[in-house]
Design a protein around this motif. Sequence first.
Motif, PDB file in Angstrom:
ATOM      1  N   GLU A  93       0.828  -1.271  -0.178  1.00  0.00           N
ATOM      2  CA  GLU A  93      -0.140   0.133   0.102  1.00  0.00           C
ATOM      3  C   GLU A  93       0.952   1.107   0.020  1.00  0.00           C
ATOM      4  O   GLU A  93       1.903   1.500   0.833  1.00  0.00           O
ATOM      5  N   LEU A  94       0.375   2.182  -0.982  1.00  0.00           N
ATOM      6  CA  LEU A  94       1.201   3.452  -0.827  1.00  0.00           C
ATOM      7  C   LEU A  94       0.451   4.536  -1.420  1.00  0.00           C
ATOM      8  O   LEU A  94      -0.624   4.470  -1.490  1.00  0.00           O
ATOM      9  N   LEU A  95       1.150   5.871  -1.419  1.00  0.00           N
ATOM     10  CA  LEU A  95       0.279   7.186  -1.398  1.00  0.00           C
ATOM     11  C   LEU A  95       1.226   7.779  -2.593  1.00  0.00           C
ATOM     12  O   LEU A  95       2.293   7.850  -2.619  1.00  0.00           O
ATOM     13  N   LEU A  96       0.502   8.476  -3.496  1.00  0.00           N
ATOM     14  CA  LEU A  96       0.966   9.096  -4.426  1.00  0.00           C
ATOM     15  C   LEU A  96       0.803  10.895  -4.312  1.00  0.00           C
ATOM     16  O   LEU A  96      -0.415  11.031  -3.894  1.00  0.00           O
ATOM     17  N   ALA A  97       1.529  11.638  -4.841  1.00  0.00           N
ATOM     18  CA  ALA A  97       1.497  12.918  -5.041  1.00  0.00           C
ATOM     19  C   ALA A  97       1.903  13.409  -6.405  1.00  0.00           C
ATOM     20  O   ALA A  97       3.134  13.528  -6.846  1.00  0.00           O
ATOM     21  N   GLU A  98       1.170  13.530  -7.348  1.00  0.00           N
ATOM     22  CA  GLU A  98       1.677  13.829  -8.829  1.00  0.00           C
ATOM     23  C   GLU A  98       2.137  15.106  -8.845  1.00  0.00           C
ATOM     24  O   GLU A  98       1.850  15.937  -8.194  1.00  0.00           O
ATOM     25  N   GLY A  99       3.182  15.279 -10.037  1.00  0.00           N
ATOM     26  CA  GLY A  99       3.936  16.384 -10.136  1.00  0.00           C
ATOM     27  C   GLY A  99       2.906  17.566 -10.771  1.00  0.00           C
ATOM     28  O   GLY A  99       2.024  17.035 -11.447  1.00  0.00           O
ATOM     29  N   LEU A 100       3.577  18.694 -10.973  1.00  0.00           N
ATOM     30  CA  LEU A 100       2.899  19.928 -11.848  1.00  0.00           C
ATOM     31  C   LEU A 100       2.950  19.366 -13.279  1.00  0.00           C
ATOM     32  O   LEU A 100       1.982  19.501 -14.011  1.00  0.00           O
ATOM     33  N   ASP A 101       4.116  18.804 -13.477  1.00  0.00           N
ATOM     34  CA  ASP A 101       4.036  18.093 -14.973  1.00  0.00           C
ATOM     35  C   ASP A 101       3.794  16.595 -14.406  1.00  0.00           C
ATOM     36  O   ASP A 101       4.414  15.904 -13.814  1.00  0.00           O
ATOM     37  N   ALA A 102       2.671  16.125 -14.688  1.00  0.00           N
ATOM     38  CA  ALA A 102       2.093  14.932 -14.392  1.00  0.00           C
ATOM     39  C   ALA A 102       2.650  13.579 -15.083  1.00  0.00           C
ATOM     40  O   ALA A 102       2.560  12.311 -14.603  1.00  0.00           O
ATOM     41  N   LYS A 103       3.152  13.813 -16.420  1.00  0.00           N
ATOM     42  CA  LYS A 103       3.498  12.736 -17.244  1.00  0.00           C
ATOM     43  C   LYS A 103       4.897  13.075 -17.841  1.00  0.00           C
ATOM     44  O   LYS A 103       5.309  14.259 -18.071  1.00  0.00           O
ATOM     45  N   ASP A 104       5.760  11.885 -18.009  1.00  0.00           N
ATOM     46  CA  ASP A 104       7.025  12.095 -18.681  1.00  0.00           C
ATOM     47  C   ASP A 104       6.819  11.751 -20.335  1.00  0.00           C
ATOM     48  O   ASP A 104       5.751  11.565 -20.542  1.00  0.00           O
ATOM     49  N   ARG A 105       7.857  11.745 -21.051  1.00  0.00           N
ATOM     50  CA  ARG A 105       7.529  11.669 -22.363  1.00  0.00           C
ATOM     51  C   ARG A 105       7.500  10.341 -22.525  1.00  0.00           C
ATOM     52  O   ARG A 105       7.201   9.932 -23.909  1.00  0.00           O
ATOM     53  N   GLY A 107       5.118   8.595 -21.044  1.00  0.00           N
ATOM     54  CA  GLY A 107       3.604   8.278 -20.653  1.00  0.00           C
ATOM     55  C   GLY A 107       3.613   7.906 -19.280  1.00  0.00           C
ATOM     56  O   GLY A 107       2.415   7.706 -18.817  1.00  0.00           O
ATOM     57  N   ARG A 108       4.664   7.734 -18.419  1.00  0.00           N
ATOM     58  CA  ARG A 108       4.762   7.483 -17.055  1.00  0.00           C
ATOM     59  C   ARG A 108       4.074   8.518 -16.186  1.00  0.00           C
ATOM     60  O   ARG A 108       4.411   9.733 -16.362  1.00  0.00           O
ATOM     61  N   THR A 109       3.489   8.160 -15.224  1.00  0.00           N
ATOM     62  CA  THR A 109       3.282   9.160 -14.081  1.00  0.00           C
ATOM     63  C   THR A 109       4.130   9.641 -13.456  1.00  0.00           C
ATOM     64  O   THR A 109       4.899   8.784 -12.626  1.00  0.00           O
ATOM     65  N   LEU A 110       4.425  10.959 -13.175  1.00  0.00           N
ATOM     66  CA  LEU A 110       5.608  11.476 -12.584  1.00  0.00           C
ATOM     67  C   LEU A 110       4.906  11.866 -10.974  1.00  0.00           C
ATOM     68  O   LEU A 110       3.973  12.742 -11.031  1.00  0.00           O
ATOM     69  N   ALA A 111       5.458  11.116  -9.911  1.00  0.00           N
ATOM     70  CA  ALA A 111       4.778  11.470  -8.571  1.00  0.00           C
ATOM     71  C   ALA A 111       6.035  11.319  -7.524  1.00  0.00           C
ATOM     72  O   ALA A 111       6.912  10.405  -7.588  1.00  0.00           O
ATOM     73  N   ALA A 112       5.755  11.897  -6.408  1.00  0.00           N
ATOM     74  CA  ALA A 112       6.425  11.554  -5.329  1.00  0.00           C
ATOM     75  C   ALA A 112       5.451  10.483  -4.530  1.00  0.00           C
ATOM     76  O   ALA A 112       4.367  10.455  -4.716  1.00  0.00           O
ATOM     77  N   VAL A 113       6.327   9.658  -4.054  1.00  0.00           N
ATOM     78  CA  VAL A 113       5.669   8.378  -3.471  1.00  0.00           C
ATOM     79  C   VAL A 113       5.926   8.200  -1.918  1.00  0.00           C
ATOM     80  O   VAL A 113       7.025   8.244  -1.461  1.00  0.00           O
ATOM     81  N   TYR A 114       5.041   7.727  -1.276  1.00  0.00           N
ATOM     82  CA  TYR A 114       4.987   7.820   0.215  1.00  0.00           C
ATOM     83  C   TYR A 114       4.406   6.474   0.657  1.00  0.00           C
ATOM     84  O   TYR A 114       3.667   5.792   0.240  1.00  0.00           O
ATOM     85  N   ARG A 115       5.225   5.846   1.724  1.00  0.00           N
ATOM     86  CA  ARG A 115       4.589   4.805   2.376  1.00  0.00           C
ATOM     87  C   ARG A 115       3.288   5.060   3.155  1.00  0.00           C
ATOM     88  O   ARG A 115       3.224   6.088   3.741  1.00  0.00           O
TER      89      ARG A 115
END
Length: 265
Positions: A93-105, A107-115
């Motif tokens: 189980e994890l938590l995500l905070a997507e970036g202001l740019d939410a996708k890279d070139r 197509g991956r989701t750009l995010a900080a990940v938290y336990r």
Amino acid sequence: MNSKAPGQLWLGVFVSVLYLALALPVYALCPPPQNLQAARLESVVDGDTLRLADGRLVRLIGINTPEIGRDGRPHEPFAVEASQAVERFLGRELLLAEGLDAKDRHGRTLAAVYRAGDRAHLGEYLLIKGLGWHIAVPPNLRDLDCLQKAEAEAKKYRRGVWNTPAAPVRARDLNKRHAGFMRVSGEVSRVAASRKAIWLEIDQNLSLRLDKRDLPYFSGIELDALEGQMLTVRGWLIYRGGQNSRYPAHKMSLRHPAMLELEKD
């Protein structure tokens, strides 16, 4: 029977506790934002890329970890350790905070990940363990300061990638086999401008491209004054030898000064 006086015993306990406190990592404690997304981990692709149960690929913001070898190529040092550390740290189980740019070139989701349990920051954990390098790619800079502190902690104690294998490659020694994420050092041999960018030539063998849209991030650096100085830069190296003999054979984009290390006198 212990023959030490009570004062000596307490002194020994204090010294032992102090030693442990100094030896343990000091976490930078990147605070989580509000409104985190709950998600479930399907698998760890490598230290900085996760596959979620909903099918999304997530690329961690603020860190690049050593590459897992594929197609017959060997693993880079600490690549396996980084992947295993992610598994141990996160669980499922994890938590995500997507970036202001939410996708890279890709197509991956750009995010900080938290336990999920304590909202501890995965990128911070990996950096403080020396299992990757900090990267700064605007506009996803929310955790810039705390991630820099985490990397500084690992560098100070020469953990993981900051041990002997971490020495940067000299720009003059680059050849067509060098590609991907690298730390490169050398002397700034030329500073020039084009319509859309500022260019720093390193050892006459590497061009650093600074898009003029990113120049506000470099407001504290006098770029023209860098000529003749030694520096180390980190980023993704592109070999373009043979395309135009007027330009250095290698190119790297420089988006933020956090990717630049100026050599101190």
